[in-house]
Design a protein around this motif. Sequence first.
Motif, PDB file in Angstrom:
ATOM      1  N   PRO A  42     -56.261 -47.623 -91.612  1.00 12.56           N
ATOM      2  CA  PRO A  42     -56.272 -46.154 -92.352  1.00 12.56           C
ATOM      3  C   PRO A  42     -54.995 -45.539 -92.199  1.00 12.56           C
ATOM      4  O   PRO A  42     -54.371 -44.964 -92.872  1.00 12.56           O
ATOM      5  N   MET A  43     -54.549 -45.577 -90.904  1.00 10.07           N
ATOM      6  CA  MET A  43     -53.359 -44.871 -90.345  1.00 10.07           C
ATOM      7  C   MET A  43     -52.092 -45.131 -91.102  1.00 10.07           C
ATOM      8  O   MET A  43     -51.318 -44.448 -91.895  1.00 10.07           O
ATOM      9  N   ALA A  44     -51.833 -46.840 -91.141  1.00  6.44           N
ATOM     10  CA  ALA A  44     -50.790 -47.097 -91.864  1.00  6.44           C
ATOM     11  C   ALA A  44     -50.985 -47.102 -93.254  1.00  6.44           C
ATOM     12  O   ALA A  44     -49.923 -47.014 -94.119  1.00  6.44           O
ATOM     13  N   GLY A  45     -52.002 -46.940 -93.854  1.00  3.44           N
ATOM     14  CA  GLY A  45     -52.158 -46.736 -95.286  1.00  3.44           C
ATOM     15  C   GLY A  45     -52.076 -45.415 -95.636  1.00  3.44           C
ATOM     16  O   GLY A  45     -52.181 -45.009 -96.970  1.00  3.44           O
ATOM     17  N   TYR A  46     -51.693 -44.464 -94.721  1.00  2.39           N
ATOM     18  CA  TYR A  46     -51.331 -43.012 -94.989  1.00  2.39           C
ATOM     19  C   TYR A  46     -49.887 -42.753 -94.576  1.00  2.39           C
ATOM     20  O   TYR A  46     -49.033 -42.148 -95.403  1.00  2.39           O
ATOM     21  N   TRP A  47     -49.489 -42.693 -93.334  1.00  3.29           N
ATOM     22  CA  TRP A  47     -48.432 -42.510 -92.804  1.00  3.29           C
ATOM     23  C   TRP A  47     -47.171 -43.311 -93.351  1.00  3.29           C
ATOM     24  O   TRP A  47     -47.122 -44.644 -93.081  1.00  3.29           O
ATOM     25  N   PRO A  48     -46.203 -42.870 -93.972  1.00  7.78           N
ATOM     26  CA  PRO A  48     -45.115 -43.573 -94.551  1.00  7.78           C
ATOM     27  C   PRO A  48     -44.363 -44.261 -93.438  1.00  7.78           C
ATOM     28  O   PRO A  48     -43.573 -45.131 -93.648  1.00  7.78           O
TER      29      PRO A  48
END
Length: 467
Positions: A368-374
């Motif tokens: 989820p973090m990689a799916g948000y933070w560029p």
Amino acid sequence: MPRLHPDRLFPPQDPSLSLARSLHEEIAGLPIVSPHGHSDPEWFAENRNFTDATSLFLTPDHYVLRMLRSQGFSYEALGLARKGQQPTVPGIAAWKLFAANYHLFAGTPSRLWIDHAFHWAFGIEDELNAANAEAIYATITRRLGDDDLKPLAILDRANVEVIATTEFALDPLLHHRNLKSKGLNQRIRTTYRPDDVTDPENPGFIANLLRFGEVTGEDVTNWNGMIAAHAARRAFFRDNGATATDHGVPDALTDDLALHEKQRLLDGALKGTLDANGKRQFRAQMMTEMAALSADDGMVMQLHAGSNRNTDPQLMAEYGPNLGADIPTRGEFVHALQPLLSRFGAAKSFRLIVFTLDETVYARELAPMAGYWPSLLIGPPWWFHDSPQGIRRYLDQVVETAGFHNLAGFNDDTRALLSIPARHDVWRREICRFLSQMVAEHRMSLPSAREAARHMAYGAAKAAYNL
């Protein structure tokens, strides 16, 4: 050993089997990009032949050593030298012990890698055992004298386009400077790993930091001077081919303190008065400082978190680190990385590749973090999990949420040179297995699977590491 089966690791039945074969045929010959590892730069700078089977396969491979140690064999019997001494057991004797216990590696990735290397480099078809130990040792040792098995020739034969080694901040980079003089520092690159001067729990931290100031000409007793010293040293590493930094930390904690608080931590670290919490906070602040420098100079930041290192004090005292006594620990990333990501999570010039040994955080936190933070990419399965089953678990947990393009591809992270093509072969086969099943289930078109296979085998690592 039996000939390597062409369908190893693929699904057992059609249509997935045929799809996996087709995808693999398209990517098997792609160049290898090895952007993070621990091979010795002296191998490539001097390009001397390896000497014998034991020093190539046994003594440098902590995966192999730890398995044999688990069955009660001493490191001395396995051919290792105690600190400051020479080995007491001849290489052939250690090899015979290894061969007689090769059955211990059944079902492990070590067995896959070693069998692959035997076949790929030496044409060995027989399974290693006590009866053929001497003959296989002789075959390997004899062949190692040939020009096509010199280190640079091995890179050529394996189609390694670029490979990175890892050096600490105080390393003079003599071998990389030699490589640069030969025009090889774009193919064989260094990586800046400043753990020796960022972690107060390092026994040599104070002496290292003072030496760091001498090397860079900066006042490292002042927080801003210490950060300037890192900036200067990073520039030196970039001049010798580095595009990335690496940080081996017990946890992913970051912090963002005021300058006076940072100076207080530095003062305590230099006096040796920081308690455990203070040391952890110093390390956490340094991770945010390293991110700030990466946002400025463009070096990709790698965070390897979650290992309890050197858990056997006797082994550490007698033989040193990196010999198999490291154990994974639980990880937490959402709150730990919040201070860093709050500042740099959307910075166009910053990239953070996160590795973990705690598989439970993949679906819950990292995907989820990689799916948000560029700025955030998930590193490949690492260390205990760069195995067929580990790769399968990884892909199952991260792709649905993060997709393929928020992953950093694959790196082999090895000290065993001949395992590099073997490890990449396993990764590529597992990628094809995963994609073939998605196509067979009509969740992905075949053209999309082909693009994803090529990306994950080659393009992702190049893009992630700016290569």
